[in-house]
Design a protein around this motif. Structure first.
Motif, PDB file in Angstrom:
ATOM      1  N   GLU A  88      -3.679   3.745 -32.512  1.00 14.27           N
ATOM      2  CA  GLU A  88      -3.656   2.872 -33.679  1.00 14.27           C
ATOM      3  C   GLU A  88      -2.684   1.911 -33.388  1.00 14.27           C
ATOM      4  N   THR A  91      -3.469  -0.926 -31.290  1.00 11.93           N
ATOM      5  CA  THR A  91      -4.593  -1.798 -31.580  1.00 11.93           C
ATOM      6  C   THR A  91      -4.081  -2.851 -32.852  1.00 11.93           C
ATOM      7  N   SER A  92      -3.199  -2.417 -33.379  1.00  9.01           N
ATOM      8  CA  SER A  92      -2.508  -3.008 -34.435  1.00  9.01           C
ATOM      9  C   SER A  92      -1.452  -4.328 -33.691  1.00  9.01           C
TER      10      SER A  92
END
Length: 104
Positions: A88, A91-92
């Motif tokens: 997560e 990806t950010s």
């Protein structure tokens, strides 16, 4: 000062005699500027200033290159950290980098 002693209106372009004096006395004015001790000192000081400004410009270029390198190292450090924190966060991070890479 040497110019003003000889041509008192030379520093006042609004004075009625300025243009006449400048035209009539141009050679004498240039001679004072070129040949007087003050003129030589001014020329030397101006040359030193130009040289110093060139060194400042060189230092700014060197600084900019080092800042880009520092930014790249910081980006790599953040990328490693983001990758280690999980999908997560990674990806950010990639989304932010993609945004930064786009032209405005």
């Amino acid at each position: 000062i040497r110019l003003l002693e000889r041509f008192p209106t030379i520093d006042d372009p609004w004075h009625a005699g300025f243009a006449t004096s400048l035209e009539r006395d141009a050679r004498a004015i240039v001679a004072i500027l070129d040949e007087s001790e003050e003129g030589r000192e001014h020329r030397d000081a101006n040359e030193a200033l130009v040289a110093a400004q060139a060194r400042v410009d060189e230092a700014r270029v060197a600084l900019a290159l080092r800042m880009r390198l520092t930014h790249a190292w910081d980006t790599v450090r953040r990328a490693i950290d983001a990758r280690e924190r999980g999908d997560e966060v990674w990806t950010s991070f990639l989304a932010l980098r993609a945004c930064e890479d786009r032209a405005p």
